[in-house]
Write an enzyme that holds these catalytic residues in place. Sequence first.
Site, PDB file in Angstrom:
ATOM      1  N   HIS A  81     -11.176  -5.710   7.258  1.00 20.04           N
ATOM      2  CA  HIS A  81     -10.094  -5.935   6.282  1.00 20.04           C
ATOM      3  C   HIS A  81      -8.763  -5.792   7.018  1.00 20.04           C
ATOM      4  CE1 HIS A  81      -8.110  -4.594   2.202  1.00 20.04           C
ATOM      5  NE2 HIS A  81      -7.420  -5.533   2.820  1.00 20.04           N
ATOM      6  N   ASP A 101     -19.272  -7.179 -12.959  1.00 17.50           N
ATOM      7  CA  ASP A 101     -18.704  -5.881 -12.579  1.00 17.50           C
ATOM      8  C   ASP A 101     -19.511  -4.788 -13.275  1.00 17.50           C
ATOM      9  OD1 ASP A 101     -15.757  -4.943 -11.387  1.00 17.50           O
ATOM     10  OD2 ASP A 101     -16.642  -3.502 -12.798  1.00 17.50           O
ATOM     11  N   ASP A 102     -19.662  -3.651 -12.594  1.00 17.82           N
ATOM     12  CA  ASP A 102     -20.464  -2.575 -13.180  1.00 17.82           C
ATOM     13  C   ASP A 102     -19.691  -1.684 -14.141  1.00 17.82           C
ATOM     14  OD1 ASP A 102     -22.782  -3.439 -12.061  1.00 17.82           O
ATOM     15  OD2 ASP A 102     -22.650  -2.133 -10.297  1.00 17.82           O
ATOM     16  N   GLY A 141     -13.258  -4.097  -2.329  1.00 13.46           N
ATOM     17  CA  GLY A 141     -12.414  -3.675  -1.213  1.00 13.46           C
ATOM     18  C   GLY A 141     -13.162  -2.855  -0.172  1.00 13.46           C
ATOM     19  N   HIS A 146      -2.970 -15.616  17.957  1.00 18.47           N
ATOM     20  CA  HIS A 146      -3.911 -16.469  18.684  1.00 18.47           C
ATOM     21  C   HIS A 146      -5.051 -15.694  19.339  1.00 18.47           C
ATOM     22  CE1 HIS A 146      -2.495 -15.240  22.699  1.00 18.47           C
ATOM     23  NE2 HIS A 146      -1.343 -15.067  22.079  1.00 18.47           N
ATOM     24  N   GLY A 176      -8.408  -5.137  -9.129  1.00 19.71           N
ATOM     25  CA  GLY A 176      -7.189  -5.822  -8.708  1.00 19.71           C
ATOM     26  C   GLY A 176      -7.459  -6.869  -7.631  1.00 19.71           C
ATOM     27  N   HIS A 177      -8.286  -6.511  -6.658  1.00 19.91           N
ATOM     28  CA  HIS A 177      -8.612  -7.455  -5.581  1.00 19.91           C
ATOM     29  C   HIS A 177      -9.313  -8.687  -6.171  1.00 19.91           C
ATOM     30  CE1 HIS A 177      -9.605  -8.863  -1.626  1.00 19.91           C
ATOM     31  NE2 HIS A 177     -10.897  -8.662  -1.775  1.00 19.91           N
TER      32      HIS A 177
HETATM   33  C1  COA Z   1      -5.011   7.264   6.899  1.00 18.58           C
HETATM   34  C2  COA Z   1      -5.567   7.440   5.498  1.00 18.58           C
HETATM   35  C3  COA Z   1      -6.916   6.729   5.415  1.00 18.58           C
HETATM   36  C4  COA Z   1      -5.775   8.930   5.296  1.00 18.58           C
HETATM   37  O1  COA Z   1      -6.253   9.154   4.021  1.00 18.58           O
HETATM   38  P1  COA Z   1      -6.878  10.586   3.653  1.00 18.58           P
HETATM   39  O2  COA Z   1      -8.073  10.833   4.510  1.00 18.58           O
HETATM   40  O3  COA Z   1      -7.073  10.601   2.167  1.00 18.58           O
HETATM   41  O4  COA Z   1      -5.803  11.589   4.145  1.00 18.58           O
HETATM   42  P2  COA Z   1      -4.667  12.400   3.364  1.00 18.58           P
HETATM   43  O5  COA Z   1      -3.919  11.497   2.421  1.00 18.58           O
HETATM   44  O6  COA Z   1      -5.317  13.619   2.810  1.00 18.58           O
HETATM   45  O7  COA Z   1      -3.690  12.785   4.537  1.00 18.58           O
HETATM   46  C5  COA Z   1      -4.081  13.675   5.570  1.00 18.58           C
HETATM   47  C6  COA Z   1      -2.874  13.894   6.467  1.00 18.58           C
HETATM   48  O8  COA Z   1      -2.588  12.668   7.168  1.00 18.58           O
HETATM   49  C7  COA Z   1      -1.242  12.223   6.833  1.00 18.58           C
HETATM   50  N1  COA Z   1      -1.334  10.782   6.697  1.00 18.58           N
HETATM   51  C8  COA Z   1      -2.058  10.087   5.786  1.00 18.58           C
HETATM   52  N2  COA Z   1      -1.904   8.777   5.970  1.00 18.58           N
HETATM   53  C9  COA Z   1      -1.066   8.616   7.003  1.00 18.58           C
HETATM   54  C10 COA Z   1      -0.537   7.479   7.643  1.00 18.58           C
HETATM   55  N3  COA Z   1      -0.877   6.235   7.251  1.00 18.58           N
HETATM   56  N4  COA Z   1       0.306   7.670   8.686  1.00 18.58           N
HETATM   57  C11 COA Z   1       0.647   8.922   9.070  1.00 18.58           C
HETATM   58  N5  COA Z   1       0.154  10.051   8.502  1.00 18.58           N
HETATM   59  C12 COA Z   1      -0.686   9.896   7.480  1.00 18.58           C
HETATM   60  C13 COA Z   1      -0.897  12.907   5.533  1.00 18.58           C
HETATM   61  O9  COA Z   1       0.500  13.026   5.371  1.00 18.58           O
HETATM   62  C14 COA Z   1      -1.588  14.232   5.695  1.00 18.58           C
HETATM   63  O10 COA Z   1      -0.811  15.037   6.548  1.00 18.58           O
HETATM   64  P3  COA Z   1      -0.718  16.639   6.346  1.00 18.58           P
HETATM   65  O11 COA Z   1      -2.135  17.135   6.507  1.00 18.58           O
HETATM   66  O12 COA Z   1       0.212  17.051   7.439  1.00 18.58           O
HETATM   67  O13 COA Z   1      -0.193  16.815   4.968  1.00 18.58           O
HETATM   68  C15 COA Z   1      -4.644   6.853   4.400  1.00 18.58           C
HETATM   69  O14 COA Z   1      -3.532   7.654   4.162  1.00 18.58           O
HETATM   70  C16 COA Z   1      -4.160   5.450   4.739  1.00 18.58           C
HETATM   71  O15 COA Z   1      -3.173   5.224   5.455  1.00 18.58           O
HETATM   72  N6  COA Z   1      -4.898   4.488   4.183  1.00 18.58           N
HETATM   73  C17 COA Z   1      -4.570   3.097   4.321  1.00 18.58           C
HETATM   74  C18 COA Z   1      -4.555   2.464   2.931  1.00 18.58           C
HETATM   75  C19 COA Z   1      -4.108   1.061   2.993  1.00 18.58           C
HETATM   76  O16 COA Z   1      -3.434   0.610   3.907  1.00 18.58           O
HETATM   77  N7  COA Z   1      -4.507   0.274   2.013  1.00 18.58           N
HETATM   78  C20 COA Z   1      -4.183  -1.145   2.023  1.00 18.58           C
HETATM   79  C21 COA Z   1      -4.923  -1.860   0.960  1.00 18.58           C
HETATM   80  S1  COA Z   1      -4.537  -3.578   1.048  1.00 18.58           S
END
Ligand code: COA
Length: 203
Positions: A141, A32-33, A65, A132, A11-12
């Site tokens: 990212h 792409d692999d 990504g 700024h 997608g990216h």
């Molecule tokens: C923070 C993050 C990396 C955690 O992912 P993970 O390690 O797979 O963690 P999990 O989904 O298993 O969540 C673990 C716990 O954290 C909580 N949690 C996950 N993401 C959270 C967030 N962004 N804010 C608050 N709590 C969050 C979950 O609800 C879970 O809580 P619980 O244990 O009480 O149920 C992920 O949720 C996240 O926010 N990734 C960002 C993705 C993104 O922005 N992508 C953009 C692409 S352009």
Amino acid sequence: MNRLIIIGAGGHGRVIADIARLNGYNDIRFLDDSDISVSGGYDVIGKVDEYGKYTDSSDFIVAIGNNKVRRSILETVQKNGANIVTLIHPSAVIAENVGIGKGSVVMSGATVNCGTVIGVGVIINTCSSVDHDCVVKDYAHISVGSHLAGTVNVGECTMIGAGATVINNVSVCEDCMIGAGAVVVKNIKEKGTYVGVPAKKVI
Ligand SMILES: CC(C)(COP(=O)(O)OP(=O)(O)OC[C@H]1O[C@@H](n2cnc3c(N)ncnc32)[C@H](O)[C@@H]1OP(=O)(O)O)[C@@H](O)C(=O)NCCC(=O)NCCS
């Protein structure tokens, strides 16, 4: 040269293909692999390690990504003679005295304000803003809809998650994951995953 090879056909990569088209590339292909042969209407012409066949005839960008994988591939292909380009969507607003390193991409609707320095292989994603005098180090990212206020530093390979905010004058060190929607209000000096408002370390 108006030929571009995009490494990474997910997608990216398709979003980057669209930006490339708007920047005048009319011969766009992917490496792409996976086993797919077409992505977003563009041919997937080989695996990533076949890039050497095209370094004399095409520009290159890496559309992976994962920050560390992107760094590894970009450094390898550049070392082996690929011309790595920087791509900016025409709707992005970039102040005049901004530096943006090779292999970085600025997506649609993003704003980068004056005095900011963006490193190599950085993603400034859709509708994010970098205000700024920020420094965004290599292979970071800044995800969709996230915001860096003024004079923020983001370390190498750090990801600022979707919709997250870093307030002014705050630094986030290298190799951090800032969860979606988090608000970073204090310097982060230890690598790890931080979530919530205010952002706290969870991993
Ligand atoms: C923070 C993050 C990396 C955690 O992912 P993970 O390690 O797979 O963690 P999990 O989904 O298993 O969540 C673990 C716990 O954290 C909580 N949690 C996950 N993401 C959270 C967030 N962004 N804010 C608050 N709590 C969050 C979950 O609800 C879970 O809580 P619980 O244990 O009480 O149920 C992920 O949720 C996240 O926010 N990734 C960002 C993705 C993104 O922005 N992508 C953009 C692409 S352009």
